[in-house]
Design a protein around this motif. Structure first.
Motif, PDB file in Angstrom:
ATOM      1  N   PHE A  45       1.197  -3.151  -5.524  1.00  0.00           N
ATOM      2  CA  PHE A  45       1.677  -4.525  -5.675  1.00  0.00           C
ATOM      3  C   PHE A  45       2.345  -4.704  -7.035  1.00  0.00           C
ATOM      4  CE2 PHE A  45      -2.064  -4.847  -2.845  1.00  0.00           C
ATOM      5  CZ  PHE A  45      -1.405  -5.252  -1.711  1.00  0.00           C
ATOM      6  N   GLY A  46       3.055  -3.683  -7.465  1.00  0.00           N
ATOM      7  CA  GLY A  46       3.796  -3.765  -8.712  1.00  0.00           C
ATOM      8  C   GLY A  46       2.942  -3.704  -9.970  1.00  0.00           C
ATOM      9  N   ALA A  47       1.620  -3.513  -9.809  1.00  0.00           N
ATOM     10  CA  ALA A  47       0.748  -3.454 -10.978  1.00  0.00           C
ATOM     11  C   ALA A  47       0.051  -2.097 -10.998  1.00  0.00           C
ATOM     12  CB  ALA A  47      -0.292  -4.574 -10.923  1.00  0.00           C
ATOM     13  N   ASP A  48      -0.701  -1.831 -12.072  1.00  0.00           N
ATOM     14  CA  ASP A  48      -1.433  -0.575 -12.053  1.00  0.00           C
ATOM     15  C   ASP A  48      -2.620  -0.719 -11.095  1.00  0.00           C
ATOM     16  OD1 ASP A  48      -4.121  -0.621 -14.008  1.00  0.00           O
ATOM     17  OD2 ASP A  48      -2.638  -2.202 -14.373  1.00  0.00           O
ATOM     18  N   PRO A  49      -3.057   0.398 -10.495  1.00  0.00           N
ATOM     19  CA  PRO A  49      -4.062   0.319  -9.432  1.00  0.00           C
ATOM     20  C   PRO A  49      -5.338  -0.418  -9.841  1.00  0.00           C
ATOM     21  CG  PRO A  49      -3.129   2.516  -9.489  1.00  0.00           C
ATOM     22  CD  PRO A  49      -2.561   1.777 -10.666  1.00  0.00           C
ATOM     23  N   TYR A  50      -5.777  -0.213 -11.070  1.00  0.00           N
ATOM     24  CA  TYR A  50      -7.020  -0.845 -11.502  1.00  0.00           C
ATOM     25  C   TYR A  50      -6.941  -2.368 -11.362  1.00  0.00           C
ATOM     26  CZ  TYR A  50     -10.860  -2.402 -14.430  1.00  0.00           C
ATOM     27  OH  TYR A  50     -11.984  -3.026 -14.887  1.00  0.00           O
ATOM     28  N   HIS A  51      -5.833  -2.935 -11.828  1.00  0.00           N
ATOM     29  CA  HIS A  51      -5.713  -4.401 -11.761  1.00  0.00           C
ATOM     30  C   HIS A  51      -5.536  -4.899 -10.331  1.00  0.00           C
ATOM     31  CE1 HIS A  51      -5.144  -3.959 -16.135  1.00  0.00           C
ATOM     32  NE2 HIS A  51      -5.886  -5.039 -16.113  1.00  0.00           N
ATOM     33  N   ALA A  52      -4.857  -4.094  -9.515  1.00  0.00           N
ATOM     34  CA  ALA A  52      -4.704  -4.477  -8.114  1.00  0.00           C
ATOM     35  C   ALA A  52      -6.064  -4.514  -7.422  1.00  0.00           C
ATOM     36  CB  ALA A  52      -3.764  -3.507  -7.412  1.00  0.00           C
ATOM     37  N   VAL A  53      -6.907  -3.513  -7.706  1.00  0.00           N
ATOM     38  CA  VAL A  53      -8.246  -3.469  -7.104  1.00  0.00           C
ATOM     39  C   VAL A  53      -9.082  -4.653  -7.594  1.00  0.00           C
ATOM     40  CG1 VAL A  53     -10.434  -2.189  -7.030  1.00  0.00           C
ATOM     41  CG2 VAL A  53      -8.265  -0.970  -6.714  1.00  0.00           C
ATOM     42  N   LYS A  54      -9.040  -4.896  -8.902  1.00  0.00           N
ATOM     43  CA  LYS A  54      -9.882  -5.957  -9.462  1.00  0.00           C
ATOM     44  C   LYS A  54      -9.394  -7.360  -9.088  1.00  0.00           C
ATOM     45  CE  LYS A  54     -12.764  -3.125 -10.926  1.00  0.00           C
ATOM     46  NZ  LYS A  54     -13.934  -2.969 -10.039  1.00  0.00           N
ATOM     47  N   SER A  55      -8.133  -7.478  -8.647  1.00  0.00           N
ATOM     48  CA  SER A  55      -7.653  -8.793  -8.216  1.00  0.00           C
ATOM     49  C   SER A  55      -8.027  -9.051  -6.754  1.00  0.00           C
ATOM     50  CB  SER A  55      -6.143  -8.896  -8.399  1.00  0.00           C
ATOM     51  OG  SER A  55      -5.494  -8.026  -7.493  1.00  0.00           O
ATOM     52  N   GLY A  56      -8.680  -8.080  -6.110  1.00  0.00           N
ATOM     53  CA  GLY A  56      -9.182  -8.295  -4.752  1.00  0.00           C
ATOM     54  C   GLY A  56      -8.118  -8.173  -3.680  1.00  0.00           C
ATOM     55  N   ARG A  57      -6.985  -7.530  -3.978  1.00  0.00           N
ATOM     56  CA  ARG A  57      -5.928  -7.442  -2.970  1.00  0.00           C
ATOM     57  C   ARG A  57      -6.091  -6.232  -2.060  1.00  0.00           C
ATOM     58  NH1 ARG A  57      -0.134  -9.160  -4.901  1.00  0.00           N
ATOM     59  NH2 ARG A  57      -0.053  -9.358  -2.644  1.00  0.00           N
ATOM     60  N   VAL A  58      -7.051  -5.371  -2.385  1.00  0.00           N
ATOM     61  CA  VAL A  58      -7.249  -4.149  -1.619  1.00  0.00           C
ATOM     62  C   VAL A  58      -8.655  -4.120  -1.043  1.00  0.00           C
ATOM     63  CG1 VAL A  58      -6.969  -1.653  -1.689  1.00  0.00           C
ATOM     64  CG2 VAL A  58      -5.977  -3.065  -3.495  1.00  0.00           C
ATOM     65  N   GLY A  59      -8.765  -3.746   0.220  1.00  0.00           N
ATOM     66  CA  GLY A  59     -10.073  -3.485   0.808  1.00  0.00           C
ATOM     67  C   GLY A  59     -10.135  -2.006   1.110  1.00  0.00           C
ATOM     68  N   ALA A  60     -11.192  -1.347   0.674  1.00  0.00           N
ATOM     69  CA  ALA A  60     -11.200   0.105   0.830  1.00  0.00           C
ATOM     70  C   ALA A  60     -12.528   0.627   1.343  1.00  0.00           C
ATOM     71  CB  ALA A  60     -10.867   0.775  -0.496  1.00  0.00           C
ATOM     72  N   MET A  61     -12.413   1.700   2.094  1.00  0.00           N
ATOM     73  CA  MET A  61     -13.597   2.371   2.631  1.00  0.00           C
ATOM     74  C   MET A  61     -13.390   3.854   2.378  1.00  0.00           C
ATOM     75  SD  MET A  61     -14.368   2.379   6.640  1.00  0.00           S
ATOM     76  CE  MET A  61     -15.327   3.623   7.451  1.00  0.00           C
ATOM     77  N   LEU A  62     -14.283   4.437   1.606  1.00  0.00           N
ATOM     78  CA  LEU A  62     -14.153   5.851   1.275  1.00  0.00           C
ATOM     79  C   LEU A  62     -15.238   6.650   1.965  1.00  0.00           C
ATOM     80  CD1 LEU A  62     -13.406   5.779  -2.538  1.00  0.00           C
ATOM     81  CD2 LEU A  62     -11.828   5.951  -0.626  1.00  0.00           C
ATOM     82  N   GLN A  63     -14.966   7.923   2.181  1.00  0.00           N
ATOM     83  CA  GLN A  63     -16.000   8.802   2.732  1.00  0.00           C
ATOM     84  C   GLN A  63     -17.195   8.858   1.793  1.00  0.00           C
ATOM     85  OE1 GLN A  63     -13.360  12.288   3.290  1.00  0.00           O
ATOM     86  NE2 GLN A  63     -14.806  12.717   4.918  1.00  0.00           N
ATOM     87  N   SER A  64     -16.888   8.831   0.497  1.00  0.00           N
ATOM     88  CA  SER A  64     -17.955   8.985  -0.490  1.00  0.00           C
ATOM     89  C   SER A  64     -18.579   7.653  -0.863  1.00  0.00           C
ATOM     90  CB  SER A  64     -17.382   9.651  -1.736  1.00  0.00           C
ATOM     91  OG  SER A  64     -16.258   8.922  -2.185  1.00  0.00           O
ATOM     92  N   GLY A  65     -18.185   6.574  -0.175  1.00  0.00           N
ATOM     93  CA  GLY A  65     -18.754   5.269  -0.494  1.00  0.00           C
ATOM     94  C   GLY A  65     -20.142   5.114   0.120  1.00  0.00           C
ATOM     95  N   GLY A  66     -21.069   4.546  -0.621  1.00  0.00           N
ATOM     96  CA  GLY A  66     -22.436   4.383  -0.121  1.00  0.00           C
ATOM     97  C   GLY A  66     -22.787   2.913   0.013  1.00  0.00           C
ATOM     98  N   LEU A  67     -23.993   2.668   0.503  1.00  0.00           N
ATOM     99  CA  LEU A  67     -24.454   1.297   0.698  1.00  0.00           C
ATOM    100  C   LEU A  67     -25.724   1.063  -0.105  1.00  0.00           C
ATOM    101  CD1 LEU A  67     -24.049   1.145   4.578  1.00  0.00           C
ATOM    102  CD2 LEU A  67     -22.419   0.387   2.865  1.00  0.00           C
TER     103      LEU A  67
END
Lengths: 317, 241
Positions: free
Chosen positions: A69-91
């Protein structure tokens, strides 16, 4: 919502990630456009997870630049514009599914009502079960629910359907299509070729950390040599066959010849024009699986030996 | 900040449901106090019942902040829960902050229950301000162990973290004199531990109403050291799986 225009949702500009001498990702460049559903397809160890980790700001590229979204990935993630599910993600254990979904929704600037999220993810009926007492497929769906717990513009999924049975997998893609219908961009990594073929409108084939092909499922099949030809023929040399027009790969076992060709008509006419009279001729389409194997096999061979050089040129034509 | 507090709230909820946690932080200290406090003896110039009250309150509170957290943090790191949280809009330090807030919150009942036991079962009488100073001293000591737990939890894998945590914990418990008063060579060694000074500050307050400055300095030094260690370890491990 500052960035909803036509600029790329995600862009990789010559991105590499090296671990010592291992090049997990090697000069990757790509753009994702708004509303696309894109499959990142490659064998295990191709660099899919590393690419997604870098996109999600979990790892830093060794070189190159990633924008979201034209920004660096860290800020895009922290602005809540991305929803992600990783194989290594836990609960988080010891809480119920509902409690966990509610908790994570609360982290988002635009939370989705937990009941809606759970329904979409197909976990409404296990809402009151404890997270640490779920099956593998159920756990996977809860992870998916966490990825869509907030309103987002990009969904990133790393091998989302591993540990799901066939029925659950179909249900999963049905609900995913509803999500994407709202105009979201979806990027998912998979090594299930069928899944890429059916769910994506664009496929990125990667192997050894490099982008080998980028196109619609139909284009990928074509790129790898759309047709396979087989026949029986005595005393024919492999070098001769490799020189035929349109040839992608050649396999001779005794008198049985298997060819992959980008132009099956031209290949076959050339054989006949040369005076050969092959028997039991069959011409058919390559499945995406074969196309994928052809593309990655050419890449592997091209790296290991020079034996299949003509074939490699055909594919990079 | 709201997200961090919500996460801390969820952590507290988990702890309240965890029987093992309740047994070690509240149950065990209470039982030990009921069994061993009634001795006709003095320790650090106060009645043994008073000494043992401080010891058991600290034992339970530190155990809750340390043993429990090291294992959970290590496991949650391995399971990928910490990575999952990094994919949310939560600030990057939210996980560690929430763990520490939850430890500090759940140590309050552990401390208060043993102090109440000391008052009504152990028969300890003193002015209100002394009770408050003792409770706050133990509570600040808990922060030292909460910080150390973060460092140890990030440094060790789940299969090796438990023996490391238990060994470190008993080192502090025994050489700090939470179970029995230190004397002789053991005491000169124990004087470098924060656990010894939690005991000594509390017993000095009970006995003379004064707070030993050395104790405050030693406790703050350990706190600064472990917070720094935890910060360094968390930063160093940020990109490792």
């Amino acid at each position: 919502m500052s960035h909803t225009g036509t600029g790329p949702v995600v862009s990789f500009d010559n991105v590499s990630k090296h671990y010592g001498s291992l090049k997990a990702v090697d000069g990757l460049s790509l753009d994702l456009r708004p509303g696309e559903t894109v499959a990142l397809l490659g064998p295990n160890g191709a660099g899919k997870s590393t690419s997604l980790d870098m996109l999600l700001a979990l790892r830093k590229p060794t070189s190159g630049k990633i924008r979201m979204f034209g920004a660096d990935p860290y800020h895009a993630v922290k602005s809540g514009r991305v929803g992600a599910m990783l194989q290594s993600g836990g609960l988080m254990p010891e809480v119920t599914v509902r409690e966990l979904v509610t908790l994570v929704a609360g982290f988002h600037p635009r939370p989705v009502a937990p009941d809606i999220t759970m329904k979409r993810a197909g976990i409404a009926e296990i809402a009151d079960q404890r997270v640490d007492r779920l099956s593998g497929g159920q756990t996977q769906r809860v992870r998916f629910a966490l990825a869509i717990a907030g309103e987002c513009d990009l969904v990133v999924l790393d091998e989302p359907t591993t540990a799901m049975d066939v029925e659950t997998r179909q249900r999963f893609w049905a609900s995913m299509k509803e999500e994407v219908a709202e105009g979201k961009t979806l990027l998912f990594a998979t090594h299930y070729l069928e899944e890429a073929d059916q769910a994506a409108d664009r496929i990125l084939v990667i192997n050894r950390g490099r982008l080998l092909a980028d196109g619609t499922p139909a284009e990928i099949k074509e790129r790898a040599g759309a047709k396979r030809i087989s026949f029986r023929l005595d005393n024919v040399s492999e070098p001769y066959l490799l020189g035929l027009p349109g040839i992608v790969s050649v396999d001779v076992r005794g008198d049985v010849v298997h060819l992959q060709s980008a132009d099956s008509d031209a290949t076959l006419y050339a054989v006949l024009d040369a005076g050969y009279r092959p028997r039991e001729i069959e011409v058919g389409s390559l499945g995406l699986e074969q196309a994928f194997l052809a593309i990655t096999a050419e890449d592997d061979r091209g790296n290991d030996t020079v034996q299949a050089q003509p074939a490699k040129e055909a594919i990079e034509r | 900040m709201n997200g961090t507090l919500a996460l801390a709230g969820a952590e507290i909820k988990r702890l309240r449901r965890n029987r093992r946690y309740l047994i070690f932080t509240v149950g065990l200290p209470v039982i030990l106090y009921l069994i061993f406090s009634k001795q006709n003896a003095t320790a650090y110039s106060v009645a043994f019942a008073a000494f043992y009250m401080v010891g058991m309150a600290a034992f339970g509170a530190f155990s809750g902040a340390f043993n429990n957290n090291t294992i959970r943090i290590s496991q949650e790191r391995k399971d990928g829960w910490i990575r999952q949280l990094r994919l949310t809009p939560l600030p990057p330090n939210a996980y560690v902050s929430a763990k520490i807030i939850a430890s500090m919150a759940t140590s309050v009942p552990a401390i208060v229950i043993v102090l109440l036991l000391g008052r009504f079962y152990g028969g300890i009488h003193m002015p209100a301000w002394k009770w408050i100073v003792i409770a706050v001293t133990i509570w600040l000591g808990t922060l030292i162990f909460a910080a150390l737990a973060v460092a140890i939890g990030y440094l060790f894998q789940p299969d090796s973290v438990q023996p490391v945590a238990i060994a470190l914990y008993f080192l502090f418990v025994i050489f700090g004199g939470l179970w029995f008063p230190l004397s002789g060579g053991l005491k000169s060694f124990g004087e470098i531990t924060p656990t010894y000074w939690v005991m000594k500050i509390s017993t000095d307050v009970i006995n003379t109403g004064t707070i030993p400055v050395t104790g405050v300095v030693v406790i703050l030094a350990w706190l600064v050291a472990f917070v720094a260690l935890a910060t360094l370890v968390v930063r160093a491990k940020a990109e490792a799986l």
